[in-house]
Design an enzyme around this catalytic site. Structure first.
Site, PDB file in Angstrom:
ATOM      1  N   LEU A   1       0.823  -1.201   0.000  1.00 20.08           N
ATOM      2  CA  LEU A   1       0.000   0.000   0.000  1.00 20.08           C
ATOM      3  C   LEU A   1       0.861   1.257   0.000  1.00 20.08           C
ATOM      4  O   LEU A   1       1.870   1.336   0.699  1.00 20.08           O
ATOM      5  CB  LEU A   1      -0.925   0.014   1.222  1.00 20.08           C
ATOM      6  CG  LEU A   1      -1.906  -1.165   1.341  1.00 20.08           C
ATOM      7  CD1 LEU A   1      -2.795  -0.974   2.563  1.00 20.08           C
ATOM      8  CD2 LEU A   1      -2.748  -1.324   0.085  1.00 20.08           C
ATOM      9  N   GLY A  61       0.966  -5.183   1.425  1.00 19.03           N
ATOM     10  CA  GLY A  61      -0.097  -5.319   0.431  1.00 19.03           C
ATOM     11  C   GLY A  61       0.326  -6.087  -0.796  1.00 19.03           C
ATOM     12  O   GLY A  61      -0.494  -6.743  -1.454  1.00 19.03           O
ATOM     13  N   ASN A 121       4.166  -7.431   6.789  1.00 18.58           N
ATOM     14  CA  ASN A 121       5.043  -6.816   7.797  1.00 18.58           C
ATOM     15  C   ASN A 121       4.464  -5.537   8.393  1.00 18.58           C
ATOM     16  O   ASN A 121       5.199  -4.682   8.891  1.00 18.58           O
ATOM     17  CB  ASN A 121       6.406  -6.504   7.175  1.00 18.58           C
ATOM     18  CG  ASN A 121       6.320  -5.487   6.043  1.00 18.58           C
ATOM     19  OD1 ASN A 121       5.397  -5.530   5.233  1.00 18.58           O
ATOM     20  ND2 ASN A 121       7.277  -4.576   5.970  1.00 18.58           N
ATOM     21  N   GLU A 122       3.146  -5.397   8.357  1.00 17.84           N
ATOM     22  CA  GLU A 122       2.511  -4.170   8.836  1.00 17.84           C
ATOM     23  C   GLU A 122       2.904  -3.794  10.260  1.00 17.84           C
ATOM     24  O   GLU A 122       3.004  -2.610  10.601  1.00 17.84           O
ATOM     25  CB  GLU A 122       0.978  -4.306   8.743  1.00 17.84           C
ATOM     26  CG  GLU A 122       0.402  -4.162   7.353  1.00 17.84           C
ATOM     27  CD  GLU A 122       0.491  -5.428   6.528  1.00 17.84           C
ATOM     28  OE1 GLU A 122      -0.023  -5.451   5.403  1.00 17.84           O
ATOM     29  OE2 GLU A 122       1.102  -6.421   7.003  1.00 17.84           O
TER      30      GLU A 122
END
Length: 300
Positions: free
Chosen positions: A106, A151, A175-176
């Protein structure tokens, strides 16, 4: 119940007539163009449909890192919709036209310093892409030819099959958590369905990016192949999947994925509100600004 404009797999009748189509044509030697081809490329995504095999090639071409901006997400969803509605198309191979990167995930600039209305529009576009890709009637093969965090990983996870270039420098994962962001429930559900609960739990909590060999060991990707053989292998896998009657495969896919798709459809507006509330927190905005500054320093 599907909102207007949203047509996930669980809401669509299977394309029965596709099952009667002839099997894909033999694979062409590597490097030769597919023919006859129809192209309907956009600014950020190049699409070519080989009508003889029924296979489309979708290449991300949004430098420098194929980040999933609002414009990119919109083009992606429109491209999928066009292919889904084209009776000549039975499958799509998704890859990148850029070296060393599949998709960086993202676009952080879409989530930092914008209005509430923009956050809502952006997140709806993220949802729309996932609903279309995860619920597609087509066979979807991800040819991951570079790193694919966050994303970008979700795009690969949403496909039916994942092949990754055998390069330990390439990594993939949700890996957010490293950015102080929590992956939403439908990211998590998609991840769990691929690698299992314990592996997903550990990976999500640590915000892990898995090098290609480790990703293969965990089941995050189905195969590793030398980079120069990636597209040849993707075409071979696609031919294998298309050898089956479409209606049986599509109904099986519906059975396996319907509950996860239905959960987002039922809670779509609530999910958007949760995203806006979370992303607009000053602590999260500060974390995103710091990350963007770190990226700028890396570039310089």
């Amino acid at each position: 119940l599907c909102p207007p404009g949203v047509l996930p797999l669980c809401c669509r009748p299977p394309a029965w007539d596709r099952a009667t189509r002839p099997p894909p044509s033999p694979l062409l030697p590597p490097g030769l163009p597919l023919a006859p081809c129809r192209s309907f490329s956009n600014n950020k995504i190049q699409v070519e449909l080989d009508e003889s095999s029924g296979v489309a090639m979708m290449k991300f071409k949004s430098p420098p890192v194929n980040s999933l901006s609002l414009e990119f997400l919109t083009e992606f969803s429109i491209s999928l919709e066009k292919l889904e509605n084209d009776r000549a198309c039975r499958g799509v191979i998704i890859t990148s036209a850029l070296p060393k990167i599949f998709s960086s995930g993202l676009d952080i600039t879409e989530m930092c310093g914008k209005s509430m209305e923009h956050y809502a529009e952006f997140w709806r576009a993220v949802q729309e892409l996932w609903l279309r890709l995860y619920g597609s009637n087509m066979v979807t093969v991800a040819a991951v030819n570079g790193s694919s965090p966050a994303g970008g990983c979700l795009v690969a996870l949403s496909c039916d099959y994942r092949i990754m270039a055998e390069n330990p420098k390439f990594s993939i994962g949700l890996n957010e958590a490293q950015l102080g962001i929590v992956a939403p429930f439908w990211f998590k559900d998609t991840f769990v369905n691929v690698v299992g609960h314990r592996t997903a739990e550990r990976s999500l909590q640590l915000g892990s990016l898995h090098p290609a060999p480790e990703a293969h060991r965990l089941g995050l990707v189905d195969e590793l192949v030398p980079e120069e053989k990636l597209m040849e292998k993707a075409a071979a896998v696609m031919a294998q999947w298309l050898a089956l009657p479409d209606h049986a495969r599509q109904l099986t896919k519906t059975m396996m994925r319907k509950a996860v798709l239905d959960r987002l459809v039922a809670h779509r507006e609530e999910d958007i509100k949760n995203f806006i509330t979370f992303i607009s927190k000053e602590s999260i905005q500060k974390s995103l600004r710091m990350y963007m500054e770190m990226l700028k320093k890396k570039k310089s």
